[in-house]
Write a protein that holds these residues in place. Structure first.
Motif, mmCIF file in Angstrom:
data_model
loop_
_atom_site.group_PDB
_atom_site.id
_atom_site.type_symbol
_atom_site.label_atom_id
_atom_site.label_comp_id
_atom_site.label_asym_id
_atom_site.label_seq_id
_atom_site.Cartn_x
_atom_site.Cartn_y
_atom_site.Cartn_z
ATOM 1 N N ASN A 174 5.901 -4.670 -2.686
ATOM 2 C CA ASN A 174 6.324 -5.003 -1.327
ATOM 3 C C ASN A 174 6.432 -3.735 -0.488
ATOM 4 O O ASN A 174 7.443 -3.461 0.140
ATOM 5 N N ASP A 175 5.331 -2.983 -0.465
ATOM 6 C CA ASP A 175 5.262 -1.711 0.261
ATOM 7 C C ASP A 175 3.840 -1.481 0.755
ATOM 8 O O ASP A 175 3.272 -0.405 0.579
ATOM 9 N N LEU A 176 3.254 -2.504 1.374
ATOM 10 C CA LEU A 176 1.831 -2.505 1.713
ATOM 11 C C LEU A 176 1.557 -1.757 3.007
ATOM 12 O O LEU A 176 1.078 -2.321 4.000
ATOM 13 N N ARG A 177 1.824 -0.454 2.995
ATOM 14 C CA ARG A 177 1.633 0.367 4.190
ATOM 15 C C ARG A 177 1.388 1.812 3.780
ATOM 16 O O ARG A 177 1.656 2.199 2.638
ATOM 17 N N ILE A 178 0.904 2.603 4.725
ATOM 18 C CA ILE A 178 0.762 4.039 4.499
ATOM 19 C C ILE A 178 1.799 4.816 5.309
ATOM 20 O O ILE A 178 2.123 5.953 4.974
ATOM 21 N N LEU A 199 -3.539 -6.960 2.465
ATOM 22 C CA LEU A 199 -4.236 -6.127 1.487
ATOM 23 C C LEU A 199 -5.522 -5.558 2.072
ATOM 24 O O LEU A 199 -5.867 -4.391 1.819
ATOM 25 N N ALA A 200 -6.236 -6.362 2.848
ATOM 26 C CA ALA A 200 -7.466 -5.873 3.476
ATOM 27 C C ALA A 200 -7.157 -4.735 4.437
ATOM 28 O O ALA A 200 -7.896 -3.741 4.506
ATOM 29 N N ARG A 207 -9.149 4.161 -2.199
ATOM 30 C CA ARG A 207 -9.343 2.724 -2.037
ATOM 31 C C ARG A 207 -8.240 1.981 -2.772
ATOM 32 O O ARG A 207 -7.608 2.528 -3.676
ATOM 33 N N LEU A 208 -8.074 0.724 -2.418
ATOM 34 C CA LEU A 208 -7.131 -0.141 -3.115
ATOM 35 C C LEU A 208 -7.871 -0.913 -4.195
ATOM 36 O O LEU A 208 -8.888 -1.562 -3.921
ATOM 37 N N ALA A 254 -13.377 -7.603 -6.030
ATOM 38 C CA ALA A 254 -12.317 -8.469 -5.514
ATOM 39 C C ALA A 254 -11.921 -8.078 -4.101
ATOM 40 O O ALA A 254 -11.577 -8.931 -3.284
ATOM 41 N N ASN A 255 -12.009 -6.772 -3.789
ATOM 42 C CA ASN A 255 -11.654 -6.318 -2.447
ATOM 43 C C ASN A 255 -12.559 -6.951 -1.391
ATOM 44 O O ASN A 255 -12.113 -7.312 -0.304
#
Length: 477
Positions: free
Chosen positions: A25-29, A87-88, A100-101, A233-234
C-alpha cells in the motif's frame, strides 16, 4: 507482526547488493522512503534493484492458515480496475527513473524462467528471490495482519536476507500515545494536546524522490533484449487500465499517483474544503466530500503531502470548522491504523476486541438480498447498487447499510466487512474492519452498538428520493 529493526543487515560492502522493494500500500514514487532506502542500498558497489508488486500475496497464505468462511475471494471489478490503473501509473513512473515494476499475479501465466513454477504469487516471489540472489528486502510498515504474516514467513524462509521497514503511510512513525486509547475521542484529545500537527508552522518533511534508480539485475535486462517475458503481465495490466470499465465506474476515480496529485490540486484550488463539514454526508456528489480515501488506501498519495496542502489552505485561504473536520477525518484514519496494528488478528474475530458475542448469525438468503440490493429498505438497496457498480459509497451510506446488515437483518458483521473489502476501491484494513466492529458493538465505541433509523435517515439525506431513483433502490427483484 513483522519485526522492524532499523537496519538488520551485516556489512556486505564487498558484495554486490540486489535489493528488492516489495510494494503493497505504497504505490508511489513521491515521499516514498521505502523506495529510496532500496535504491540507496542497491547503489552500493554498483548493485541492482528489483521493484515488485505481488498481488494476493497475503491472501494465498491467509487462506491456508485461517480458512475464513466469511471471505469473498474475488476482487470486485471497480476495485480491480482502480488497482490496475495505479500499478500501470507506478510502472510508468519507475520506467522514467530507469527501472520497471515486476507484477506477480496468480491469474497471469508464470513469469519466471522455470515453466514448472507454481502459479501462486508467494511461490513466484520466492523463486524470484532465489534466482536473482536478493540480499535486501525493503517494505513499508503496514497494519495489514495477513500481509505481515506473509512477511514473517519470508523472513523465516530466508534468514540470510536483510529486511528494512519504513513507516511512510501514517502521520506518526510510532504510536503517538503511550498506549492505544479505547476510543477515538480519547485518542484525538491526547494527540491534539501533545502534537499540534494542523497548526504547526513548518510543513511535514517529505522524503526526496530519486532522480534515477539503479537498474534491474543483469540477467533480467539481458532477457528483456530477447523477450518481454518478465513483464508480460505489465502489458496486460496497462491494457486493462486503459479500457473503459463495463461497470458504472465514475471516471473521476482514476487510479495512480498522477491522478492523485491532479485531484489534490483540483480540490484545494476550489472552495470545497471550506464547506466540507456541511456537505460531507451527501450520498452521491463528487464535490461534497474530499474523495482522497482511495488514493490514500493504496498509497498512491502520501498522507503527509495531503496534510501539508491542508495547512497551506488554512494559512492562505481559510481556516474554519470544515477545514478542521478534514484533519478530524485524517485522525480517524490514523486511529484505525494503530487500532489494526495493535489488535492484529482480533480485528477479524466475531467477538471483536471487546470480546462481546453479538446476537447475529449467518443467513444465506438475507446476505444475498443485502448484497444484491434487494432488501425491504430502498435507501440500503440504492447504496448497495452504487457500491457494486462504482466501488464507492459515501461515509453516510456505509453507516446505513452496515446498521441494516447488523440490526435489521441480524447478520454476522464479518460478512459485511468482507464484502466491503471485496468491492471498495478505498478499502483500508483498519478503517474498514475497525468501523464494522464499531457499529457491531464489538469494537472501540464505549456506547455499544450503533443503530440508525433508516426511515428518518432517508428523509434527512434523500428527501426527494433522487438518490434512490438513480440507483434503483425500489427495485428488489
Amino acid at each position: 507482526m513483522l519485526s522492524q529493526p532499523a537496519d538488520n543487515y551485516s556489512d556486505k560492502s564487498a558484495d554486490k547488493k540486489v535489493s528488492l522493494v516489495l510494494f503493497h500500500n505504497d504505490l508511489r514514487i513521491d515521499d516514498n522512503a521505502t523506495l529510496l532506502k532500496a535504491a540507496t542500498l542497491a547503489s552500493a558497489n554498483n548493485g541492482r534493484l528489483l521493484c515488485v508488486y505481488a498481488q494476493d500475496l497475503a491472501d494465498t497464505l491467509a487462506d491456508k492458515k485461517k480458512g475464513q468462511d466469511y471471505s469473498f475471494k474475488q476482487m470486485g471489478a471497480a476495485r480491480q480496475q482502480f488497482l490496475y490503473e495505479s500499478l500501470a501509473d507506478l510502472d510508468k513512473s519507475l520506467q522514467g527513473l530507469g527501472n520497471r515494476l515486476l507484477f506477480l499475479t496468480a491469474k497471469a501465466e508464470t513469469l519466471l524462467e522455470d515453466s514448472a513454477a507454481e502459479s501462486d504469487t508467494f511461490a513466484q516471489l520466492c523463486q524470484l528471490i532465489e534466482q536473482q540472489a536478493v540480499t535486501d528486502i525493503c517494505v513499508s510498515q503496514t497494519a495489514d495482519y495477513n500481509q505481515n504474516q506473509a512477511y514473517t514467513i519470508l523472513q523465516n524462509k530466508y534468514p540470510q536476507i536483510s529486511w528494512h521497514v519504513q513507516s511512510i503511510n501514517t502521520l506518526f512513525m510510532t504510536l503517538p500515545t503511550e498506549e492505544l486509547p479505547k476510543s477515538f475521542t480519547q485518542f484525538r484529545k491526547k494527540v491534539e494536546t501533545n502534537h499540534d500537527l494542523l497548526k504547526a508552522e513548518s510543513d511535514f518533511e517529505i522524503c526526496p524522490t530519486s532522480k534515477v534508480l539503479p537498474p534491474m539485475p543483469d540477467a533480467m535486462i539481458n532477457s528483456m533484449a530477447n523477450s518481454d517475458k518478465y513483464f508480460s503481465a505489465n502489458q496486460k495490466i496497462a491494457e486493462k487500465a486503459q479500457q473503459e470499465p463495463d461497470f458504472k465506474g465514475s471516471k473521476t476515480f482514476k487510479g495512480g499517483e498522477t491522478n492523485a496529485f491532479r485531484h489534490l490540486n483540483e480540490y484545494f484550488n476550489s472552495d470545497a474544503p471550506s464547506t466540507y463539514k456541511t456537505t460531507r454526508n451527501a450520498l452521491d456528489d463528487w464535490t461534497h466530500s474530499t474523495k482522497f480515501s482511495a488514493w490514500l488506501a493504496n498509497g498512491s498519495l502520501s498522507v503527509k503531502v495531503l496534510l501539508n496542502r491542508l495547512r497551506h489552505y488554512e494559512r492562505d485561504v481559510m481556516a474554519n470548522e470544515s477545514t478542521y473536520w478534514i484533519w478530524f477525518e485524517l485522525l480517524w484514519r490514523e486511529y484505525f491504523y494503530w487500532y489494526a496494528l495493535n489488535h492484529q488478528q482480533q480485528l477479524f474475530w466475531f467477538k471483536g476486541i471487546a470480546q462481546h458475542e453479538p446476537t447475529t448469525c449467518f443467513d444465506k438468503i438475507r446476505l444475498e438480498q443485502w448484497q444484491n440490493g434487494a432488501t425491504s429498505y430502498p435507501i440500503v438497496n440504492a447504496c448497495m447498487h452504487q457500491l457494486t457498480q462504482t466501488g464507492y459509497m459515501s461515509n453516510r451510506g456505509r453507516q446505513l447499510v452496515a446498521s441494516c446488515f447488523i440490526h435489521e437483518l441480524g447478520l454476522d458483521w464479518r460478512y459485511g466487512a468482507s464484502y466491503f473489502e471485496q468491492h471498495l476501491i478505498d478499502y483500508d484494513v483498519g478503517s474498514n474492519w475497525g468501523n464494522w466492529q464499531y457499529l457491531a458493538g464489538v469494537g472501540a465505541d464505549p456506547r455499544g452498538c450503533r443503530q440508525f433509523n433508516l426511515s428518518k435517515q432517508t428523509q434527512q439525506y434523500d428527501p426527494k428520493g433522487e438518490f434512490i431513483k438513480k440507483w434503483q433502490g425500489n427495485k428488489t427483484d
